[in-house]
Design a protein around this motif. Structure first.
Motif, PDB file in Angstrom:
ATOM      1  N   PRO A   1       0.763  -1.149   0.036  1.00 17.71           N
ATOM      2  CA  PRO A   1      -0.320  -0.194   0.011  1.00 17.71           C
ATOM      3  C   PRO A   1       1.145   1.049   0.197  1.00 17.71           C
ATOM      4  N   ALA A   2       0.556   2.097  -0.794  1.00 15.27           N
ATOM      5  CA  ALA A   2       1.278   3.284  -0.927  1.00 15.27           C
ATOM      6  C   ALA A   2       0.722   4.288   0.859  1.00 15.27           C
ATOM      7  N   ARG A   3       1.969   5.103   0.627  1.00 15.70           N
ATOM      8  CA  ARG A   3       1.400   5.952   1.673  1.00 15.70           C
ATOM      9  C   ARG A   3       2.119   7.410   1.784  1.00 15.70           C
ATOM     10  N   PHE A   4       0.209   8.130   2.026  1.00 12.95           N
ATOM     11  CA  PHE A   4       0.349   9.768   1.970  1.00 12.95           C
ATOM     12  C   PHE A   4       1.519  10.504   3.251  1.00 12.95           C
ATOM     13  N   GLU A   5       2.318  11.063   2.540  1.00 10.56           N
ATOM     14  CA  GLU A   5       2.939  11.776   3.944  1.00 10.56           C
ATOM     15  C   GLU A   5       3.146  13.876   3.313  1.00 10.56           C
ATOM     16  N   MET A   6       2.980  14.621   4.020  1.00 10.69           N
ATOM     17  CA  MET A   6       3.240  16.196   3.698  1.00 10.69           C
ATOM     18  C   MET A   6       5.059  16.230   3.030  1.00 10.69           C
ATOM     19  N   CYS A   7       5.325  16.164   2.723  1.00 10.37           N
ATOM     20  CA  CYS A   7       6.905  16.603   1.959  1.00 10.37           C
ATOM     21  C   CYS A   7       6.934  17.933   3.549  1.00 10.37           C
ATOM     22  N   ALA A   8       8.101  17.196   4.477  1.00 10.22           N
ATOM     23  CA  ALA A   8       9.074  18.607   5.423  1.00 10.22           C
ATOM     24  C   ALA A   8       9.192  20.153   4.208  1.00 10.22           C
ATOM     25  N   GLY A   9       9.909  19.818   3.123  1.00  8.87           N
ATOM     26  CA  GLY A   9       9.757  21.352   2.407  1.00  8.87           C
ATOM     27  C   GLY A   9       8.844  22.128   1.702  1.00  8.87           C
ATOM     28  N   ILE A  10       8.996  22.531   1.345  1.00 11.06           N
ATOM     29  CA  ILE A  10       8.361  23.605  -0.308  1.00 11.06           C
ATOM     30  C   ILE A  10       8.293  22.071  -1.748  1.00 11.06           C
ATOM     31  N   LEU A  11       7.799  22.618  -1.964  1.00 11.81           N
ATOM     32  CA  LEU A  11       7.488  21.713  -3.058  1.00 11.81           C
ATOM     33  C   LEU A  11       6.820  22.667  -4.463  1.00 11.81           C
ATOM     34  N   GLU A  12       7.130  22.309  -6.038  1.00 14.45           N
ATOM     35  CA  GLU A  12       6.667  23.179  -6.964  1.00 14.45           C
ATOM     36  C   GLU A  12       4.937  22.769  -7.259  1.00 14.45           C
ATOM     37  N   THR A  13       4.767  21.912  -6.483  1.00  8.11           N
ATOM     38  CA  THR A  13       3.476  21.291  -6.832  1.00  8.11           C
ATOM     39  C   THR A  13       2.307  23.057  -6.045  1.00  8.11           C
ATOM     40  N   ARG A  14       2.803  23.865  -5.236  1.00  7.55           N
ATOM     41  CA  ARG A  14       2.081  24.803  -5.298  1.00  7.55           C
ATOM     42  C   ARG A  14       1.798  25.771  -6.330  1.00  7.55           C
ATOM     43  N   TRP A  15       2.487  25.739  -7.572  1.00  4.17           N
ATOM     44  CA  TRP A  15       2.459  26.425  -8.213  1.00  4.17           C
ATOM     45  C   TRP A  15       1.271  25.530  -9.566  1.00  4.17           C
ATOM     46  N   TYR A  16       0.716  24.858  -9.622  1.00  2.00           N
ATOM     47  CA  TYR A  16      -0.709  24.362  -9.893  1.00  2.00           C
ATOM     48  C   TYR A  16      -1.315  24.208  -9.008  1.00  2.00           C
ATOM     49  N   ALA A  17      -1.035  23.832  -7.692  1.00  2.67           N
ATOM     50  CA  ALA A  17      -2.331  23.614  -7.263  1.00  2.67           C
ATOM     51  C   ALA A  17      -3.017  24.758  -7.066  1.00  2.67           C
ATOM     52  N   GLN A  18      -2.667  26.154  -6.690  1.00  2.00           N
ATOM     53  CA  GLN A  18      -3.249  27.508  -6.814  1.00  2.00           C
ATOM     54  C   GLN A  18      -3.884  27.928  -7.486  1.00  2.00           C
ATOM     55  N   LEU A  19      -3.881  26.192  -8.803  1.00  5.28           N
ATOM     56  CA  LEU A  19      -4.794  26.941  -9.898  1.00  5.28           C
ATOM     57  C   LEU A  19      -6.296  25.852  -9.613  1.00  5.28           C
ATOM     58  N   GLY A  20      -6.385  25.026  -8.803  1.00  3.67           N
ATOM     59  CA  GLY A  20      -6.887  24.593  -8.071  1.00  3.67           C
ATOM     60  C   GLY A  20      -6.197  22.775  -9.036  1.00  3.67           C
ATOM     61  N   ILE A  21      -5.286  22.349  -9.369  1.00  2.00           N
ATOM     62  CA  ILE A  21      -5.198  21.289  -9.845  1.00  2.00           C
ATOM     63  C   ILE A  21      -4.515  20.280  -9.213  1.00  2.00           C
ATOM     64  N   PRO A  22      -5.008  18.714  -9.073  1.00  4.86           N
ATOM     65  CA  PRO A  22      -5.104  17.965  -7.579  1.00  4.86           C
ATOM     66  C   PRO A  22      -3.339  17.415  -8.291  1.00  4.86           C
ATOM     67  N   ALA A  23      -1.463  18.352  -6.712  1.00  7.84           N
ATOM     68  CA  ALA A  23      -0.071  17.804  -7.063  1.00  7.84           C
ATOM     69  C   ALA A  23      -0.489  17.233  -6.735  1.00  7.84           C
ATOM     70  N   PHE A  24       0.881  16.226  -6.361  1.00 10.58           N
ATOM     71  CA  PHE A  24       1.750  15.280  -5.710  1.00 10.58           C
ATOM     72  C   PHE A  24       2.969  14.883  -6.082  1.00 10.58           C
ATOM     73  N   GLY A  25       3.510  14.726  -4.779  1.00  4.43           N
ATOM     74  CA  GLY A  25       5.220  14.421  -5.372  1.00  4.43           C
ATOM     75  C   GLY A  25       5.476  12.576  -4.538  1.00  4.43           C
ATOM     76  N   TYR A  26       6.103  12.389  -6.493  1.00  4.99           N
ATOM     77  CA  TYR A  26       6.033  11.417  -6.074  1.00  4.99           C
ATOM     78  C   TYR A  26       7.204  10.887  -7.040  1.00  4.99           C
ATOM     79  N   GLY A  27       8.360   9.523  -6.143  1.00 11.36           N
ATOM     80  CA  GLY A  27       9.622   9.479  -7.315  1.00 11.36           C
ATOM     81  C   GLY A  27       9.926   8.531  -6.652  1.00 11.36           C
ATOM     82  N   ALA A  28      11.169   7.615  -7.490  1.00 16.04           N
ATOM     83  CA  ALA A  28      12.001   6.406  -6.546  1.00 16.04           C
ATOM     84  C   ALA A  28      13.244   7.801  -6.298  1.00 16.04           C
TER      85      ALA A  28
END
Length: 404
Positions: free
Chosen positions: A343-370
């Motif tokens: 199962p994938a786990r959800f977490e808050m990133c401890a820093g800032i992410l560029e997801t903010r540029w999209y989330a401000q426009l109402g786009i659901p945005a996520f960080g996910y990487g290897a």
């Protein structure tokens, strides 16, 4: 879906060596930021790779008001041609290396070691091949993937992602955005906001023999910093309600004096001094309100001793968050869990992410990487080759899930 899983896995496995070689080429380009070196050269390597994969790349040249970034630009590409849209977003600048040897990738024990392998050139490779796999295998239906690769994430992303937002190159109707930050297989559905300020204190110089004639800006700085330190301790005690990785502090984190300095010589009363305050604020906090409170504390402390102070806000970036029961979040968790076998786990990133540029426009945005955050920026930064391909499979199947 099971058939898609097998098709995507086989497509990526056939190109495992290609993916590794592309990452080695990207690591070899020392796109360190700051100061922002070799950005154009890295963009051209990416454009060549994207062209080979049929992702219709273009390089968008940017203007950097500071003049510090070398050939600042965004690389933009597309897979598919439908109206429905998913964004893959990444950055190709890296933090400065500890040694020049980090720009020669080393493959050992199934890993690729080198600067940016985890954060996030390995993630870029995963996104490019994930997008190409989804297109080649006919998984995009009536939709498309748009890839945005920016040049200045490590120094605030105002020039790169900020341009995409200001120029209207982010479509608010997009179904989702994912960025390949080194989340270690977790889904970062939230990230902190940032407030950074610089405080300058102006005193009056005097020779040590006539120190009584001077105004010691350093001593005034110490007085002004004390209430800021108390403020930092208070904010650290205000915990977020978002889940976080074990070991990450749950309060808003503020560093006082990350940069500081002043004076002209050891035997002269310092006529100037400065220090910085840099904060990462939980999504529950009102950033504008906290900036006002912080500047008020500084101004009050300066007024108490008659200090001549100026305050400059150097960064004000909002937090971002998408609820984990949002359909786009549920879909990403389902696909990631299936590929990872857990199962994938959800977490808050401890820093800032560029997801903010999209989330401000109402786009659901996520960080996910290897990649893994605990090795990113370090002397032995690496990404696992298998994890890189698995992540590419997640990207391809996630786009298919949303678009087909």
């Amino acid at each position: 879906m099971a058939n898609h899983a097998a098709q995507v896995g086989a497509w990526l496995d056939e190109r495992a060596e290609e993916m590794a070689l592309l990452l080695e080429r990207l690591v070899a380009v020392g796109s360190e930021n700051p100061p922002g070196l070799a950005l154009g050269r890295c963009a051209r390597v990416l454009r060549e790779a994207m062209d080979r994969l049929g992702l219709s790349p273009e390089i968008i040249e940017l203007v950097d008001p500071s003049g510090e970034l070398e050939e600042p630009c965004v690389v933009r590409g597309t897979a598919g041609g439908g109206d429905r849209l998913v964004y893959f977003h990444g950055h190709f600048d890296v933090v400065p290396a500890q040694s020049r040897g980090q720009f020669t990738a080393v493959r050992r024990d199934g890993r690729i070691i080198g600067r940016g392998a985890a954060d996030m050139k390995g993630g870029i490779v995963s996104m490019l091949y994930g997008a190409a796999a989804a297109r080649d295998l006919g998984l995009l239906g009536d939709g498309r993937i748009v890839v945005h690769l920016v040049c200045d994430e490590e120094t605030g992303s105002v020039v790169g992602a900020g341009h995409l937002r200001a120029a209207g190159l982010i479509d608010p109707a997009a179904l989702a955005m994912v960025t390949a930050e080194p989340s270690g297989g977790a889904i970062w559905n939230a990230a902190r906001g940032a407030v950074s300020v610089r405080i300058d204190i102006r005193g009056r110089e005097a020779h040590v023999g006539q120190a009584n004639l001077g105004v010691n800006a350093f001593q005034q700085m110490l007085h002004i910093a004390r209430p800021v330190e108390r403020y930092a301790a208070e904010m650290a005690g205000r915990h977020t309600g978002f889940p976080m990785s074990p070991g990450d502090a749950r309060g808003s984190m503020i560093v006082v004096g990350g940069l500081s300095g002043g004076g002209s010589n050891f035997n002269v009363v310092p006529g100037s001094a400065f220090f910085t305050v840099d904060g990462r604020y939980n999504p529950e906090e009102d950033l504008e309100g906290e900036l006002k409170r912080l500047t008020g504390l500084i101004e009050d402390a300066a007024r108490e001793i008659g200090a001549d102070v100026s305050i400059r806000t150097t960064q004000l970036q909002p937090s971002a968050g998408t609820e984990r029961d949002h359909p786009a979040a549920v879909a990403l968790a389902r696909v990631a869990g299936d590929v990872q076998g857990a199962p994938a786990r959800f977490e808050m990133c401890a820093g800032i992410l560029e997801t903010r540029w999209y989330a401000q426009l109402g786009i659901p945005a996520f960080g996910y990487g290897a990649g893994r955050l605990d090795v990113s920026h370090g002397p032995d930064e690496y990404v696992d080759e298998i994890a890189m391909r698995r992540c590419a499979a997640v990207y391809a199947r996630y786009a298919s899930d949303l678009l087909s």
